[in-house]
Design a protein around this motif. Structure first.
Motif, PDB file in Angstrom:
ATOM      1  N   CYS A 125     -35.926  22.190  63.349  1.00 49.22           N
ATOM      2  CA  CYS A 125     -36.574  22.672  64.329  1.00 49.22           C
ATOM      3  C   CYS A 125     -36.073  22.723  65.587  1.00 49.22           C
ATOM      4  CB  CYS A 125     -37.857  21.852  64.569  1.00 49.22           C
ATOM      5  SG  CYS A 125     -38.854  21.294  63.027  1.00 49.22           S
ATOM      6  N   MET A 126     -35.831  23.995  66.304  1.00 47.99           N
ATOM      7  CA  MET A 126     -35.326  24.359  67.537  1.00 47.99           C
ATOM      8  C   MET A 126     -36.372  24.264  68.700  1.00 47.99           C
ATOM      9  SD  MET A 126     -32.138  24.023  66.357  1.00 47.99           S
ATOM     10  CE  MET A 126     -31.236  24.560  67.753  1.00 47.99           C
ATOM     11  N   GLY A 127     -35.935  23.957  69.911  1.00 46.50           N
ATOM     12  CA  GLY A 127     -36.693  24.090  71.100  1.00 46.50           C
ATOM     13  C   GLY A 127     -35.989  23.880  72.410  1.00 46.50           C
ATOM     14  N   TRP A 128     -36.760  24.343  73.335  1.00 45.79           N
ATOM     15  CA  TRP A 128     -36.354  24.334  74.740  1.00 45.79           C
ATOM     16  C   TRP A 128     -37.431  23.317  75.479  1.00 45.79           C
ATOM     17  CZ3 TRP A 128     -32.088  26.449  76.660  1.00 45.79           C
ATOM     18  CH2 TRP A 128     -31.374  27.471  75.989  1.00 45.79           C
ATOM     19  N   PHE A 129     -36.647  22.757  76.330  1.00 45.03           N
ATOM     20  CA  PHE A 129     -37.583  21.678  77.266  1.00 45.03           C
ATOM     21  C   PHE A 129     -36.783  21.760  78.531  1.00 45.03           C
ATOM     22  CE2 PHE A 129     -39.285  18.764  73.959  1.00 45.03           C
ATOM     23  CZ  PHE A 129     -38.765  19.208  72.740  1.00 45.03           C
ATOM     24  N   ARG A 130     -37.813  21.288  79.440  1.00 37.17           N
ATOM     25  CA  ARG A 130     -37.227  21.367  80.982  1.00 37.17           C
ATOM     26  C   ARG A 130     -37.797  20.044  81.546  1.00 37.17           C
ATOM     27  NH1 ARG A 130     -41.192  26.061  83.434  1.00 37.17           N
ATOM     28  NH2 ARG A 130     -43.390  24.987  83.070  1.00 37.17           N
ATOM     29  N   GLN A 131     -36.864  19.731  82.683  1.00 34.25           N
ATOM     30  CA  GLN A 131     -36.998  18.583  83.425  1.00 34.25           C
ATOM     31  C   GLN A 131     -36.961  18.836  84.907  1.00 34.25           C
ATOM     32  OE1 GLN A 131     -34.429  15.335  82.550  1.00 34.25           O
ATOM     33  NE2 GLN A 131     -35.551  13.729  83.122  1.00 34.25           N
ATOM     34  N   PHE A 132     -38.278  18.548  85.469  1.00 36.12           N
ATOM     35  CA  PHE A 132     -38.153  18.441  87.237  1.00 36.12           C
ATOM     36  C   PHE A 132     -37.552  17.241  87.595  1.00 36.12           C
ATOM     37  CE2 PHE A 132     -40.629  22.265  86.729  1.00 36.12           C
ATOM     38  CZ  PHE A 132     -41.522  22.065  85.603  1.00 36.12           C
ATOM     39  N   PRO A 133     -37.249  17.507  88.885  1.00 36.37           N
ATOM     40  CA  PRO A 133     -36.729  16.125  89.412  1.00 36.37           C
ATOM     41  C   PRO A 133     -37.633  14.901  89.379  1.00 36.37           C
ATOM     42  CG  PRO A 133     -35.888  17.893  90.732  1.00 36.37           C
ATOM     43  CD  PRO A 133     -37.021  18.374  89.591  1.00 36.37           C
ATOM     44  N   GLY A 134     -37.103  13.681  88.937  1.00 33.34           N
ATOM     45  CA  GLY A 134     -37.942  12.610  89.051  1.00 33.34           C
ATOM     46  C   GLY A 134     -39.045  12.607  88.091  1.00 33.34           C
ATOM     47  N   LYS A 135     -39.060  13.547  87.133  1.00 34.70           N
ATOM     48  CA  LYS A 135     -40.089  13.466  85.972  1.00 34.70           C
ATOM     49  C   LYS A 135     -39.395  13.246  84.531  1.00 34.70           C
ATOM     50  CE  LYS A 135     -43.520  14.543  88.913  1.00 34.70           C
ATOM     51  NZ  LYS A 135     -44.664  13.866  89.227  1.00 34.70           N
ATOM     52  N   ALA A 136     -40.268  13.238  83.697  1.00 40.84           N
ATOM     53  CA  ALA A 136     -39.723  13.002  82.261  1.00 40.84           C
ATOM     54  C   ALA A 136     -39.284  14.722  81.864  1.00 40.84           C
ATOM     55  CB  ALA A 136     -40.646  12.308  81.363  1.00 40.84           C
ATOM     56  N   ARG A 137     -38.946  14.619  80.855  1.00 41.47           N
ATOM     57  CA  ARG A 137     -38.472  15.922  79.996  1.00 41.47           C
ATOM     58  C   ARG A 137     -39.874  16.531  79.585  1.00 41.47           C
ATOM     59  NH1 ARG A 137     -32.403  15.706  77.417  1.00 41.47           N
ATOM     60  NH2 ARG A 137     -31.455  15.063  79.290  1.00 41.47           N
ATOM     61  N   GLU A 138     -39.955  17.783  79.484  1.00 44.15           N
ATOM     62  CA  GLU A 138     -41.431  18.278  78.890  1.00 44.15           C
ATOM     63  C   GLU A 138     -41.039  19.524  77.929  1.00 44.15           C
ATOM     64  OE1 GLU A 138     -43.730  19.370  82.438  1.00 44.15           O
ATOM     65  OE2 GLU A 138     -43.189  21.421  82.212  1.00 44.15           O
ATOM     66  N   GLU A 139     -41.927  19.463  77.031  1.00 51.57           N
ATOM     67  CA  GLU A 139     -41.761  20.645  76.103  1.00 51.57           C
ATOM     68  C   GLU A 139     -41.938  22.122  76.450  1.00 51.57           C
ATOM     69  OE1 GLU A 139     -43.492  20.053  72.035  1.00 51.57           O
ATOM     70  OE2 GLU A 139     -43.727  22.144  72.055  1.00 51.57           O
ATOM     71  N   VAL A 140     -41.056  23.125  76.678  1.00 46.52           N
ATOM     72  CA  VAL A 140     -41.525  24.508  77.127  1.00 46.52           C
ATOM     73  C   VAL A 140     -42.113  25.246  76.027  1.00 46.52           C
ATOM     74  CG1 VAL A 140     -40.391  26.522  78.083  1.00 46.52           C
ATOM     75  CG2 VAL A 140     -39.769  24.004  78.940  1.00 46.52           C
ATOM     76  N   ALA A 141     -40.850  25.467  74.810  1.00 44.24           N
ATOM     77  CA  ALA A 141     -41.265  26.028  73.657  1.00 44.24           C
ATOM     78  C   ALA A 141     -40.281  25.764  72.396  1.00 44.24           C
ATOM     79  CB  ALA A 141     -41.029  27.636  73.902  1.00 44.24           C
ATOM     80  N   ARG A 142     -40.884  25.866  71.264  1.00 38.87           N
ATOM     81  CA  ARG A 142     -40.373  25.130  69.908  1.00 38.87           C
ATOM     82  C   ARG A 142     -40.490  26.341  68.961  1.00 38.87           C
ATOM     83  NH1 ARG A 142     -42.623  19.745  68.424  1.00 38.87           N
ATOM     84  NH2 ARG A 142     -40.543  19.507  67.337  1.00 38.87           N
TER      85      ARG A 142
END
Length: 125
Positions: free
Chosen positions: A33-50
């Motif tokens: 399963c492939m996906g994209w995540f993003r991380q804002f400064p000081g925050k945990a990575r969050e799911e964007v799309a999978r």
């Protein structure tokens, strides 16, 4: 050795578009399963799309209607088309691969997730 290599990040103005690419080796569509995540400064990575089981796509609420995940199986590249970008999308974006396993049905084993090195997206107002 399996690899995930992101590219396509950069700086754009509000309303602009970017297409992120993730060139991968060792991760076949049938097994991951492939996906994209993003991380804002000081925050945990969050799911964007999978792209999960049976090719189903899922999107985080903030990007629905603006981002599109796709993949070219022949080239082993995962894409994230990002349109109508806002400063709130400014983050480091990561490509990820979860092995597909089967236990009372297929599922993506997130505990064994592999990550790319990330690509920075900056949106200015």
């Amino acid at each position: 050795q399996a690899q995930l290599v992101e590219s396509g990040g950069g700086s754009v103005q509000t309303g602009g578009s970017l297409r992120l690419s993730c060139a991968h080796s060792g991760y076949t569509e049938s097994s991951y399963c492939m996906g994209w995540f993003r991380q804002f400064p000081g925050k945990a990575r969050e799911e964007v799309a999978r792209i999960v089981i049976d090719g189903k796509t899922t999107y985080a609420e903030p990007v629905k209607g603006r981002f599109t995940i796709s993949q070219d199986i022949t080239k082993n590249i995962l894409y994230l088309q990002m349109n109508n970008l806002t400063p709130g999308d400014t983050a480091m974006y990561y490509c990820a691969a979860d092995p597909k396993l089967s236990f009372f049905g297929p599922y993506c084993r997130e505990q064994e997730r592999a990550w790319g090195q990330g690509t920075q997206v900056t949106v200015s107002s």
